[in-house]
Structures are given as C-alpha cells and as structure tokens.
Write a protein that holds these residues in place. Sequence first.
Motif, PDB file in Angstrom:
ATOM      1  N   THR A   1       0.793  -1.230   0.000  1.00  9.05           N
ATOM      2  CA  THR A   1       0.000   0.000   0.000  1.00  9.05           C
ATOM      3  C   THR A   1       0.823   1.276   0.000  1.00  9.05           C
ATOM      4  O   THR A   1       0.247   2.365   0.032  1.00  9.05           O
ATOM      5  CB  THR A   1      -0.907   0.015   1.245  1.00  9.05           C
ATOM      6  OG1 THR A   1      -0.111  -0.255   2.407  1.00  9.05           O
ATOM      7  CG2 THR A   1      -1.991  -1.045   1.130  1.00  9.05           C
TER       8      THR A   1
ATOM      9  N   ARG B   1      -8.731   3.874   1.402  1.00  7.95           N
ATOM     10  CA  ARG B   1      -8.604   2.727   0.500  1.00  7.95           C
ATOM     11  C   ARG B   1      -9.799   1.780   0.561  1.00  7.95           C
ATOM     12  O   ARG B   1      -9.716   0.636   0.093  1.00  7.95           O
ATOM     13  CB  ARG B   1      -7.309   1.942   0.755  1.00  7.95           C
ATOM     14  CG  ARG B   1      -6.064   2.638   0.241  1.00  7.95           C
ATOM     15  CD  ARG B   1      -4.810   1.794   0.428  1.00  7.95           C
ATOM     16  NE  ARG B   1      -4.779   0.618  -0.416  1.00  7.95           N
ATOM     17  CZ  ARG B   1      -4.305   0.584  -1.655  1.00  7.95           C
ATOM     18  NH1 ARG B   1      -3.846   1.688  -2.220  1.00  7.95           N
ATOM     19  NH2 ARG B   1      -4.286  -0.540  -2.342  1.00  7.95           N
TER      20      ARG B   1
ATOM     21  N   GLU C   1      -6.765   1.568  -8.669  1.00  6.41           N
ATOM     22  CA  GLU C   1      -6.112   2.271  -7.558  1.00  6.41           C
ATOM     23  C   GLU C   1      -6.581   3.729  -7.532  1.00  6.41           C
ATOM     24  O   GLU C   1      -5.921   4.640  -8.036  1.00  6.41           O
ATOM     25  CB  GLU C   1      -4.593   2.193  -7.711  1.00  6.41           C
ATOM     26  CG  GLU C   1      -4.026   0.791  -7.597  1.00  6.41           C
ATOM     27  CD  GLU C   1      -3.964   0.293  -6.158  1.00  6.41           C
ATOM     28  OE1 GLU C   1      -4.087   1.123  -5.238  1.00  6.41           O
ATOM     29  OE2 GLU C   1      -3.786  -0.927  -5.964  1.00  6.41           O
TER      30      GLU C   1
ATOM     31  N   VAL D   1     -10.562   1.036  -3.053  1.00  8.57           N
ATOM     32  CA  VAL D   1      -9.606   0.099  -3.648  1.00  8.57           C
ATOM     33  C   VAL D   1      -9.896  -1.321  -3.175  1.00  8.57           C
ATOM     34  O   VAL D   1      -9.859  -2.281  -3.954  1.00  8.57           O
ATOM     35  CB  VAL D   1      -8.166   0.505  -3.287  1.00  8.57           C
ATOM     36  CG1 VAL D   1      -7.162  -0.470  -3.883  1.00  8.57           C
ATOM     37  CG2 VAL D   1      -7.876   1.926  -3.758  1.00  8.57           C
TER      38      VAL D   1
ATOM     39  N   TYR E   1      -4.682  -1.110   5.477  1.00  9.77           N
ATOM     40  CA  TYR E   1      -3.309  -0.845   5.040  1.00  9.77           C
ATOM     41  C   TYR E   1      -2.324  -1.887   5.563  1.00  9.77           C
ATOM     42  O   TYR E   1      -1.506  -2.412   4.816  1.00  9.77           O
ATOM     43  CB  TYR E   1      -2.871   0.547   5.493  1.00  9.77           C
ATOM     44  CG  TYR E   1      -3.258   1.664   4.550  1.00  9.77           C
ATOM     45  CD1 TYR E   1      -2.323   2.250   3.713  1.00  9.77           C
ATOM     46  CD2 TYR E   1      -4.557   2.150   4.501  1.00  9.77           C
ATOM     47  CE1 TYR E   1      -2.654   3.285   2.855  1.00  9.77           C
ATOM     48  CE2 TYR E   1      -4.910   3.184   3.647  1.00  9.77           C
ATOM     49  CZ  TYR E   1      -3.954   3.750   2.822  1.00  9.77           C
ATOM     50  OH  TYR E   1      -4.298   4.775   1.968  1.00  9.77           O
TER      51      TYR E   1
END
Length: 648
Positions: A203, A337, A348, A340, A548
């Motif tokens: 990440t 994120r 991304e 994502v 993450y």
Amino acid sequence: MTHAFWILIAAGAVLSLQIARLGRRWAIGAAADVDIVAGLRRLPRVYLHDVHTVVEREPGMSRMHALVAGGTLSAVVCTLAAGATGWRILALLAGIAAAAGIIGAGLDAWRRRRSARPDRLSGALFDRLPFALLTFDAGLLLSAVGVWTGPVAVYAGAIFLALGAGWLVARAARGPMRHAVAGVTALVAHPRPERFDAGPHATALKPALEGYGIGRAEDFGWNRLAMFDACVQCGKCEAACPAYAAGQPLNPKKLINDLVIGLGGDGAGTVRSGPDAQLGTYGTATGAIGTEYSGHGHPAPMGPLDDLIDGLGGGSGTDRSPRLVATETLWSCTTCRACVEACPMMIEHVDAIVDLRRHETLTRGVPPLAVGAVLLDLAETDTQSGRALSERHDWAADLGLRVLSSDGDACEVLLWAGESAYDMRSQSTLRALVRLLQRAGVDLAILGTEERDCGDFARRAGDEATFAALARTNRATLSRHRIGRIVSADPHVVHCLAREYPSFGPMPDVVHHSTLLDALMEEGRLTVPPLPDADAVTYHDPCYLGRYMGETGAPRRILRRLGLTSVEMADHGRSSRCCGGGGGAALADVPGRRRIPDVRMDQARATGAQTVVAACPNCTQMLEGVPGARPQVRDLAELVWQAVEATP
C-alpha cells in the motif's frame, strides 16, 4: 457450425481494430516500467484468485459472473474449434457452455430490472449489456443445436449471433465491453504488480518520479489510463466510500469516469482541478472516444460552490475556467482505501487522487488553507502543530523513559510517539502504553528531540518534497542507533515507517501497539486479568491498521483476553467504515450532508455497545467529536492498563 465460425472470425477482426483504437488512446499516456512477460504469467492467478476474491464477497454476483464469463468464453472457443475441425462433440460442449452463459446473463438482467436493484449500479448501456449477451449466447446455442436439427436453427443462430456480436464488438472501445479489454490489459500491466506478489497490503505510495504531480491525463502512465478504462461501473467503490456516504462531493466511480473523459477535450487531455467540475463531451488526440456514464455524480457540496473553493484555497481570483475534477472532490478523500479494497477490477483510486493533489500542492500551490498552514509548520518546525520538538514527550516526564542520545545507543523497543503526543487526549493512551511495556519488562526508549514528524500527512496532502526531507532525516537518526523494533499507537505512523521508509534505506521492524501487546501477552511477559463487570464493546478497525497493514486479529484477541463481549459493527475488519480522520480530509473539512464520523458512530450505536474501542489517535478524536448521546470511546491500551492496574 460454419456460419457461426465465420461470424466469430469477422467479429474478432473488428475487435482487433477496436483494441488498436484503445491502444492508441492509452499511448498518449506517459511511459511506464512494465514487465509484460511477468504480467502475462501471473494473469490466470490474478484473475482467478485476486479478482474473484473480491467478486465472491457478493455470492450471487460471483455465480452470475462465473456463468456469463466462463460460459460465454468457453462457448466461443468450442464453437471456433468445432467450425475448424467439424467435431460434433465440440458443438455439444459449445451448446452446454452457451446455455450456462444464457443463465448467467438472465440472472444479471433480472438483477438489474427487479425492484431491489442495487442503487450503486450504473444503467443505460450497462442495463442493455445482459440482453446483448443473451442474444450472443442464444446464437451460439442455436448454432450448436443446428448441428443436429438442421438449417432453421443454424440460420436463426447466425442471425442472433451476428446481432449480439455486433453490439458487443461495437462497445469494445466506447461502451460496457471496454472494461473487458482494458481489464485484461490493466491486470497484465498493473501499476502495482507487488499488490499481487506480496498480497493486498502493498500500500505504500509511489514517489513523484518526474515533475510535481499530475495535471493532465497524459501525465498518467499508459497502464494507469488502461486501468481507468477497466471500470465496469459496478459502484462497489461508491458504496464503500465514507465521503460519499456523508454526502461530500466525492464519488470514486464518478472520479474514475472523470479521468476517462480527461483523455481528450483540447487534444492534450487536460485533467484540470478547480472550481466548476463541469463535464463536457471530450474526444482524444487519436479520435473521438467518449464515455457513457449513467451512474450517480459527485454529491453536491453545501453552500455556494465558488465560496467553498475560495475557502479551500483553490481556484480563487481570476481562475474560473471549467474544471474536470473539482478541488473539493480531491480533498474529500480520506485515503482510507475502502474504494480500492472493494474494486473487483483492482483500480487504484487513492494513488490517482494523491497524484492530483501533488499537482494542486506543488505546482499550483493551492492546497486547502488549513492544509497549507500545516504543511508550512512541517517545513519550518518538523511538526504539524508548530510546537517545539522538546515538548513532544512532556507527558512522560514522570515515567522515567530513557532517551537515545549517543551514537550506538541500543534498546529493545523504541516508542515513536508521533504528532498525537501533543494532544492531551492521546497522551492518556501513550501513558497507558508506556506503563504496560514497563510492566512487561520491555527495554523501552524514545528519541526525544530527535523525533520528527514521520511525514505521512505531508505525503498524502501532496507535498512529496517535505515528506522526503522528513523521511531522510528520521531514517538517518534511526540508523545511528541499535533498535530492536519500533512501536507506535498511531497506525498512520506504523504504515509510513514500515511500508514507505524502506525506499530510503533499511528500517527496523515496525509494529502497532496492539500487535506488540498481543505478542507480549502470548509470550507470558504481560499478564492481563479480565475486566470485571464490563459492558459490551464494539471495536472500530482503523483504516491504516486493518486495510493498510492487514492487522485485524490482534485487537480482537486482546479484547477476548480482557473477557469483553465484542459486538461487530455492520462494516468491520477489512471492510470497516472510515472515521474521517485520514489523508488531510479532516483539515480540509469539505462540507457534506453529514460528517463522516457521525455515519460511523451510527453503526456503533446500532450494536448496543456502551464502549467503542479504537486503536488510533485520529479515530479516537474523530469519534469523540460526535455530538449527542453516544458510546464512550476508549483506546485499546487504556482498557488493558485499566485491567492491569486493578491487579493487586
């Protein structure tokens, strides 16, 4: 199968032209370092494992996709083979596969037409796609049946097949089928190949290798342009986005479509950031390739848009030209994120947003006013608050912490206090953590005045230069000492040191305080009794710890050791809802219908728990800022110390 064979050959020829058209479209992008051979080798594994791991989170959708994609592709291959060889067994297999494709396409058509249709789905051509696939697969099935039943089925199959193939191929460059071509290309040439080799937790942001961020579509690498074109507009990113849920002007699905549109306009493909976010019909330098979008837009901000932009610091004065991506859209992102994590096409989104922010911050010099003030403090004082470095550890004056001051000084664990050390609320967590580590007999030390801000905020706010300067200074300091491991109560610090600093040189092992406390309990160095008469709790997974760093187990194991009944929120683990405190979004403070932490606290209230357990100082601050009746918010270390302190 002769008619079907030649129809498929003709469709393949036209498809090749459409693929070449897309290739010319992506060619306006910047050069990218791509290992095509390695990408092709990993493609089957990436598609069957990584992509379908995401798709399988929605079981019905997974089965539908397997039937449509697997059935249709298998039917095409078997039909071509049957036409070339004349083997009737291949025609039978083609018919069976086509029937599977019909079932899958029928399920998709029903899903899109029923009253409970997911609100996140885009419509228009995407609603017509299942019927085109039904027509195409029906043509393949009839062609296969015609091998045994005669010309009526053969000619009917040819008509259906030609109609279906014509619609699908025509949409291979500017419609729903574009995602199939672009998706394969993006998986082979993915800008984060380490994501598939090292797991989903690769990440770390990429450095700004050239220039100062991205201001035009052509500044993105060609493989990233292909990645944007891979969007299937399923809206899973939209449903996961905390800013969208709060009514802030960010919809990740629409943002990706904005970037797709950005491949044109003035021939240079300008991706502009600023006031109006008015979208036009754009072409490209290689020919007009538009985009059909019928999903939700960015939620409208509250209040006059021009006033909001002036408040953010972008686009004020005479700069009133129409913009493709609005400033407030970029600064609504918390970099959590979640988009994502939810995307089945492995897009991304956060990387794109940070690159656009870099252009705003470094090139245009117009970050939001509050963000700009913090960046100035970082550049001048090495702290976000402008406070003196000597004040960072004032809260520990009575705890007897050793300071690493001389070259070669050693310690088992170095405590990285972070910026939260200047906040009185967060100091309670740090004091509890220090006492627990001392109780466990850990050889603990701090850097004292040599600890600077880690640079996480600067990097996500687009100031790559300040981040790099802080990273080099901090890493040089760490290299002078012999450190077993680094621990921090801030997941943002942990991620920055563990995942992003190694690009500047070797680093000691870096862990979150929940991981270290869990290990100490497992080793028997820290004995923790159950908390007596404790109410039920609910654990909030910090984005930078769960998504993450991939750490979701240690905090829950600690809660079990404390004898606490933990009730999960609707969104938890890797799918946890963001608190709104990351990526500079809290400082930008873009208005919406609600505040992001209010949305998350509603999920906490729904559990009936009396306490929300956090493991991040940003999360604690954001959740405690929710007004009205709500559960209390405690850090994990505070609960553990409460149990240990009560031990005779």
